[in-house]
Design a protein around this motif. Structure first.
Motif, short mmCIF file in Angstrom:
data_model
loop_
_atom_site.label_atom_id
_atom_site.label_comp_id
_atom_site.label_asym_id
_atom_site.label_seq_id
_atom_site.Cartn_x
_atom_site.Cartn_y
_atom_site.Cartn_z
N ALA A 203 0.83 -0.99 0.03
CA ALA A 203 -0.01 -0.04 -0.03
C ALA A 203 0.66 1.31 0.03
O ALA A 203 1.69 1.23 0.68
CB ALA A 203 -0.75 0.03 1.15
N ILE A 204 0.52 2.02 -0.87
CA ILE A 204 1.22 3.54 -0.87
C ILE A 204 0.66 4.28 0.19
O ILE A 204 -0.45 4.80 0.41
CB ILE A 204 1.27 4.01 -2.10
N PRO A 205 1.25 4.95 1.38
CA PRO A 205 1.17 5.68 2.34
C PRO A 205 0.47 6.87 2.03
O PRO A 205 0.85 7.55 1.04
CB PRO A 205 2.17 5.61 3.18
N ASP A 206 -0.55 7.40 2.67
CA ASP A 206 -0.96 8.75 2.39
C ASP A 206 -0.32 9.69 3.47
O ASP A 206 -0.56 9.65 4.61
CB ASP A 206 -2.65 8.88 2.50
N LEU A 207 0.62 10.52 2.97
CA LEU A 207 1.40 11.06 3.83
C LEU A 207 0.87 12.83 3.88
O LEU A 207 1.56 13.52 4.40
CB LEU A 207 2.90 11.41 3.52
N GLY A 208 -0.27 13.18 3.11
CA GLY A 208 -0.55 14.36 3.14
C GLY A 208 0.06 15.43 2.27
O GLY A 208 0.94 14.87 1.49
N ASP A 209 -0.10 16.39 2.32
CA ASP A 209 0.63 17.63 1.58
C ASP A 209 1.87 17.92 1.97
O ASP A 209 2.42 18.62 1.05
CB ASP A 209 -0.51 18.72 1.44
N HIS A 210 2.10 17.40 3.07
CA HIS A 210 3.24 18.14 3.88
C HIS A 210 4.63 17.08 3.71
O HIS A 210 5.64 17.28 4.38
CB HIS A 210 3.30 18.53 5.13
N ALA A 211 4.41 15.99 3.02
CA ALA A 211 5.49 15.18 2.84
C ALA A 211 6.65 15.73 2.10
O ALA A 211 6.59 16.43 1.35
CB ALA A 211 5.09 13.92 2.13
N LEU A 212 7.88 15.50 2.55
CA LEU A 212 9.32 15.93 2.38
C LEU A 212 9.77 14.88 1.64
O LEU A 212 9.91 13.64 2.05
CB LEU A 212 10.04 16.52 3.57
N PRO A 213 10.70 15.12 0.54
CA PRO A 213 11.56 14.40 -0.29
C PRO A 213 13.03 13.92 0.87
O PRO A 213 13.10 14.59 1.65
CB PRO A 213 11.87 15.26 -1.38
N HIS A 214 13.22 12.97 0.45
CA HIS A 214 14.57 12.32 1.34
C HIS A 214 15.51 13.39 1.46
O HIS A 214 16.19 13.48 2.56
CB HIS A 214 14.79 10.95 1.04
N TRP A 215 15.74 14.21 0.36
CA TRP A 215 17.11 14.96 0.58
C TRP A 215 16.72 16.24 1.79
O TRP A 215 17.60 16.43 2.34
CB TRP A 215 17.54 15.86 -0.83
N GLU A 216 15.44 16.48 1.89
CA GLU A 216 14.97 17.45 2.85
C GLU A 216 15.07 16.97 4.24
O GLU A 216 15.36 17.43 5.29
CB GLU A 216 13.64 18.26 2.35
N ILE B 172 21.18 13.46 8.87
CA ILE B 172 21.64 12.15 8.86
C ILE B 172 22.43 11.59 7.34
O ILE B 172 23.02 10.77 7.41
CB ILE B 172 20.48 11.15 8.85
N ILE B 173 22.21 12.61 6.44
CA ILE B 173 23.18 12.38 5.10
C ILE B 173 23.46 13.94 4.72
O ILE B 173 22.67 15.03 4.95
CB ILE B 173 22.27 12.04 4.11
N ASP B 174 24.56 14.31 4.57
CA ASP B 174 25.12 15.19 4.18
C ASP B 174 25.76 15.69 3.01
O ASP B 174 26.75 14.86 2.46
CB ASP B 174 26.48 15.80 5.10
N PHE B 175 24.94 16.04 1.73
CA PHE B 175 25.40 16.00 0.40
C PHE B 175 26.47 17.11 0.00
O PHE B 175 27.31 16.86 -0.64
CB PHE B 175 24.15 16.32 -0.52
N GLU B 176 26.49 18.31 0.66
CA GLU B 176 27.12 19.38 0.82
C GLU B 176 28.86 18.88 1.10
O GLU B 176 29.56 19.47 0.38
CB GLU B 176 26.56 20.62 1.14
#
Length: 424
Positions: free
Chosen positions: A133-146, A153-157
């Motif tokens: 099932a694809i979860p319903d995260l609402g309108d405020h879901a953030l992509p993983h980089w954010e 936990i992950i530093d791309f810069e």
């Protein structure tokens, strides 16, 4: 690499298979292969005949010397000199024709399995299974980089500062979650009967050629020029090459190996929003499964690999689908490939996380990996491999699909490996 005998005896089947792949100039290159092979075989016959004649005359010369017929012996010696020169020229021609044939065969991809449909791109792939099932995260879901930045936990810069774009630094619970996934994948694979191996992260040119990375994908591999070594794009390369040149007994099948390695890919020309964050990296971690199989069992083994990967994704409770790749999207060396894609809820898109492929004899021909069959004759084995699993997009899927207002939950199956149940 296709076997030239197979091409010679099944020209129409080969052309039909290459048409599924939209392989350009297929008929022309197949004709070149057949011509080069004909020249090679004719030259081999001429060389064998010349050498046989030379050997026969050499014996006659000995007889004439013994009987005191020196003049006849000297005349024949002159002829053997001519035959030696001819055999030298034929040997050089034979090497040239063999090299020409090899270069042509390296350009031809594998023939797709009969179940593979024709197609030009990923748009033509077949969706054959989906689950979760694809979860319903609402309108405020953030992509993983954010999320990675929010929870530190992950530093791309920082990775860009140290090396460049595509080389992230995992920190704190991000690093522990990464390590947990590696250990979990390895445990699942070894429980399923795969033998864990640790292999080199650099390979020589022969290894890369035998599994099909060279000469097809040299532009996508990092090359250590001074030592003429290549950073591996996947553990498939060193693990499969463990068996290069082997002559196996039929009782050895199946051979099942798993290994964790970092993977290095230049990904030249990859730009845009679809490659943000963990979506596409130059260095990433992956756990691989590799099988060496009897030809009669290889497709049953491929089905087993697919089921094995499905079970892992079920335990992680991630929504996924399976695609059977069309001819135009199937990799150069594969006869049949199933791609697993994970749904990224925050990005609202599917991300490839695994491929399971049967190469049939294509790699084994380059590897000279054979086995003795029941009749005592040697034939090529079948090789298979699959990602079980590639970590970056699995990690991205966990971060995005398990996000809550309070933090990121950890899948139940990973909690014993992580030592925590939430990233806050």
């Amino acid at each position: 690499m296709l076997q030239v005998q197979f091409i010679r005896e099944n020209k129409n089947i080969v052309l039909e298979g290459l048409a599924k792949r939209n392989f350009a100039n297929a008929e022309a290159i197949i004709e070149q292969v057949l011509t080069a092979d004909e020249n090679r075989r004719a030259t081999q016959v001429a060389l064998d005949t010349t050498l046989a004649e030379s050997n026969k005359i050499s014996k006659e010369i000995g007889g004439f010397f013994k009987s005191g017929e020196i003049q006849k012996a000297n005349l024949l010696k002159e002829k053997t000199g001519q035959l030696k020169e001819k055999s030298k020229e034929l040997s050089e021609s034979l090497v040239a024709f063999a090299n020409e044939l090899q270069a042509l065969l390296y350009q031809i991809p594998n023939i797709p399995h009969s179940s593979v449909k024709a197609g030009t791109s990923a748009e033509d792939n077949e969706n054959i299974f989906s689950e979760g099932a694809i979860p319903d995260l609402g309108d405020h879901a953030l992509p993983h980089w954010e999320l990675a930045k929010k929870y530190d936990i992950i530093d791309f810069e920082l990775g860009t500062k140290i090396t460049g774009a595509g080389f992230p630094v995992y920190k704190g619970k991000g690093a522990r979650l990464q390590r947990a996934l590696i250990n979990y994948f390895l445990d699942k694979n070894t429980e399923a009967g795969y033998t864990e191996v640790q292999v080199p992260h650099l390979v020589n040119e022969e290894s890369a050629t035998c599994t099909g990375q060279l000469p097809d994908k040299e532009g996508q591999m990092y090359h250590v020029t001074e030592d003429d070594l290549y950073l591996i794009p996947t553990a498939e390369v060193p693990i499969t090459n463990m068996f290069r040149g082997n002559l196996l007994q039929e009782s050895a099948f199946p051979i099942c190996c798993t290994g964790y390695t970092p993977c290095f890919r230049r990904e030249a020309g990859s730009y845009g929003a679809h490659v943000r964050g963990l979506n596409r990296l130059h260095q990433f971690d992956k756990v691989e499964i590799v099988r060496i199989e009897h030809p009669e069992k290889s497709y049953e083994a491929l089905d087993g690999m697919v089921e094995h990967i499905k079970n892992i994704l079920r335990e992680l409770k991630l929504p996924y689908r399976i695609l059977r790749l069309c001819g135009g999207d199937t990799g150069f060396t594969a006869a049949l490939t199933f791609d697993f894609e994970l749904f990224s809820t925050a990005q609202d898109r599917w991300l490839e996380i695994s491929s399971a492929s049967n190469f049939e004899t294509f790699q084994a021909n380059r590897l000279k990996l054979r086995f003795k069959n029941a009749e005592g004759k040697s034939e090529f084995a079948h090789t298979l491999n699959g990602s079980s699993l590639a970590l970056p997009r699995v990690l991205a899927g966990i971060l995005e699909n398990y996000q809550t207002e309070d933090g990121i939950k950890i899948p139940d199956v990973l909690i014993p490996y992580c030592g925590f149940d939430m990233i806050k």
